[in-house]
Motif scaffolding. Structure first.
Motif, PDB file in Angstrom:
ATOM      1  N   PHE A  11      20.197  21.908  27.307  1.00 25.90           N
ATOM      2  CA  PHE A  11      19.958  22.632  28.020  1.00 25.90           C
ATOM      3  C   PHE A  11      18.511  23.057  28.361  1.00 25.90           C
ATOM      4  N   ILE A  12      17.828  23.294  26.954  1.00 25.98           N
ATOM      5  CA  ILE A  12      16.565  23.940  26.762  1.00 25.98           C
ATOM      6  C   ILE A  12      15.590  22.904  27.484  1.00 25.98           C
ATOM      7  N   ASP A  13      15.867  21.750  27.093  1.00 29.44           N
ATOM      8  CA  ASP A  13      14.911  20.517  27.375  1.00 29.44           C
ATOM      9  C   ASP A  13      15.098  20.263  28.727  1.00 29.44           C
ATOM     10  N   GLN A  14      16.219  20.323  29.394  1.00 32.37           N
ATOM     11  CA  GLN A  14      16.397  20.264  31.021  1.00 32.37           C
ATOM     12  C   GLN A  14      15.656  21.394  31.684  1.00 32.37           C
ATOM     13  N   PHE A  15      15.764  22.458  31.136  1.00 30.16           N
ATOM     14  CA  PHE A  15      15.415  23.931  31.724  1.00 30.16           C
ATOM     15  C   PHE A  15      13.693  23.657  31.720  1.00 30.16           C
ATOM     16  N   ALA A  16      13.296  23.148  30.564  1.00 24.93           N
ATOM     17  CA  ALA A  16      11.637  22.994  30.187  1.00 24.93           C
ATOM     18  C   ALA A  16      11.221  22.092  31.245  1.00 24.93           C
ATOM     19  N   GLU A  17      11.850  21.241  31.511  1.00 25.71           N
ATOM     20  CA  GLU A  17      11.462  20.000  32.474  1.00 25.71           C
ATOM     21  C   GLU A  17      11.410  20.526  33.890  1.00 25.71           C
ATOM     22  N   LYS A  18      12.157  21.421  34.375  1.00 25.43           N
ATOM     23  CA  LYS A  18      12.539  22.136  35.365  1.00 25.43           C
ATOM     24  C   LYS A  18      11.138  23.132  35.706  1.00 25.43           C
ATOM     25  N   LEU A  19      10.882  23.649  34.439  1.00 23.82           N
ATOM     26  CA  LEU A  19       9.771  24.623  34.692  1.00 23.82           C
ATOM     27  C   LEU A  19       8.055  23.905  34.803  1.00 23.82           C
ATOM     28  N   LYS A  20       8.379  22.766  34.299  1.00 27.97           N
ATOM     29  CA  LYS A  20       7.263  21.832  34.429  1.00 27.97           C
ATOM     30  C   LYS A  20       6.900  21.383  35.838  1.00 27.97           C
ATOM     31  N   GLU A  21       8.226  21.147  36.277  1.00 24.58           N
ATOM     32  CA  GLU A  21       7.980  20.588  37.746  1.00 24.58           C
ATOM     33  C   GLU A  21       7.537  22.097  38.607  1.00 24.58           C
ATOM     34  N   TRP A  22       8.316  22.815  38.366  1.00 22.37           N
ATOM     35  CA  TRP A  22       7.899  24.427  38.989  1.00 22.37           C
ATOM     36  C   TRP A  22       6.279  24.397  38.888  1.00 22.37           C
ATOM     37  N   ASN A  23       5.884  24.444  37.810  1.00 21.36           N
ATOM     38  CA  ASN A  23       4.531  24.676  37.564  1.00 21.36           C
ATOM     39  C   ASN A  23       3.790  23.862  38.538  1.00 21.36           C
ATOM     40  N   LYS A  24       4.021  22.538  38.301  1.00 21.57           N
ATOM     41  CA  LYS A  24       3.243  21.522  39.199  1.00 21.57           C
ATOM     42  C   LYS A  24       3.154  22.152  40.778  1.00 21.57           C
ATOM     43  N   ASP A  25       4.513  22.256  41.222  1.00 21.10           N
ATOM     44  CA  ASP A  25       4.905  22.563  42.535  1.00 21.10           C
ATOM     45  C   ASP A  25       3.804  24.002  42.886  1.00 21.10           C
ATOM     46  N   LEU A  26       3.778  25.001  42.021  1.00 21.59           N
ATOM     47  CA  LEU A  26       3.100  26.181  42.195  1.00 21.59           C
ATOM     48  C   LEU A  26       1.630  25.755  42.367  1.00 21.59           C
ATOM     49  N   GLU A  27       1.444  25.062  41.423  1.00 21.54           N
ATOM     50  CA  GLU A  27      -0.417  24.649  41.540  1.00 21.54           C
ATOM     51  C   GLU A  27      -0.667  23.937  42.659  1.00 21.54           C
ATOM     52  N   LYS A  28       0.192  22.846  43.157  1.00 24.06           N
ATOM     53  CA  LYS A  28      -0.174  22.450  44.344  1.00 24.06           C
ATOM     54  C   LYS A  28      -0.073  23.338  45.498  1.00 24.06           C
ATOM     55  N   LEU A  29       0.515  24.507  45.495  1.00 23.49           N
ATOM     56  CA  LEU A  29       0.942  25.556  46.618  1.00 23.49           C
ATOM     57  C   LEU A  29      -0.528  26.141  46.544  1.00 23.49           C
ATOM     58  N   GLU A  30      -0.878  26.669  45.236  1.00 23.12           N
ATOM     59  CA  GLU A  30      -2.301  27.373  45.340  1.00 23.12           C
ATOM     60  C   GLU A  30      -3.285  26.585  45.542  1.00 23.12           C
ATOM     61  N   ASN A  31      -3.311  25.375  45.217  1.00 22.15           N
ATOM     62  CA  ASN A  31      -4.589  24.660  45.707  1.00 22.15           C
ATOM     63  C   ASN A  31      -4.574  24.369  47.322  1.00 22.15           C
ATOM     64  N   ASN A  32      -3.310  24.040  47.975  1.00 21.78           N
ATOM     65  CA  ASN A  32      -3.207  24.049  49.478  1.00 21.78           C
ATOM     66  C   ASN A  32      -3.692  25.357  50.098  1.00 21.78           C
ATOM     67  N   LEU A  33      -3.229  26.647  49.394  1.00 25.34           N
ATOM     68  CA  LEU A  33      -3.614  27.889  50.029  1.00 25.34           C
ATOM     69  C   LEU A  33      -5.227  28.209  49.867  1.00 25.34           C
ATOM     70  N   ASP A  34      -5.904  27.572  48.726  1.00 28.51           N
ATOM     71  CA  ASP A  34      -7.284  27.943  48.339  1.00 28.51           C
ATOM     72  C   ASP A  34      -8.051  26.899  49.566  1.00 28.51           C
ATOM     73  N   GLU A  35      -7.580  25.860  50.084  1.00 30.96           N
ATOM     74  CA  GLU A  35      -8.097  24.993  51.026  1.00 30.96           C
ATOM     75  C   GLU A  35      -8.128  25.474  52.422  1.00 30.96           C
ATOM     76  N   GLU A  36      -6.847  25.860  52.687  1.00 32.76           N
ATOM     77  CA  GLU A  36      -6.646  26.643  53.885  1.00 32.76           C
ATOM     78  C   GLU A  36      -7.188  27.664  54.050  1.00 32.76           C
TER      79      GLU A  36
END
Length: 101
Positions: A11-36
């Protein structure tokens, strides 16, 4: 006990992986917002420069209007009204974009 510990680790491993993906998505969103934001900022600055040019042109025409013939007066008056209308439309457009941002 071993099965419970394995479940927990899985469970911990799976959740940690979800959080990694979440962080990638947030980073992409922030980058897109900065560009816009930079694009909007550039657009707004350009439009504000345009408004300042219109204002300067209107001030110049107002100074000239006192000393011109009646024919020239009508021409300058029409120019001033057009500049004013254009300026108001640009300003309204900018306000609407800012409000909707």
């Amino acid at each position: 006990m071993k099965a419970t510990k394995d479940k927990r680790e899985k469970f911990i491993d799976q959740f940690a992986e979800k959080l990694k993906e979440w962080n990638k998505d947030l980073e992409k969103l922030e980058n897109n917002l900065d560009e816009e934001y930079e694009e909007l900022k550039s657009e707004y600055k350009g439009r504000i420069k345009e408004l300042n040019r219109y204002r300067d042109e209107m001030e110049t025409k107002i100074e000239k209007i006192e000393d011109v013939s009646s024919d020239r007066f009508e021409s300058i008056k029409n120019d001033l009204n057009k500049l004013w209308d254009d300026s108001i439309n640009i300003l309204k457009s900018l306000k609407a974009k800012i409000k909707n941002s």
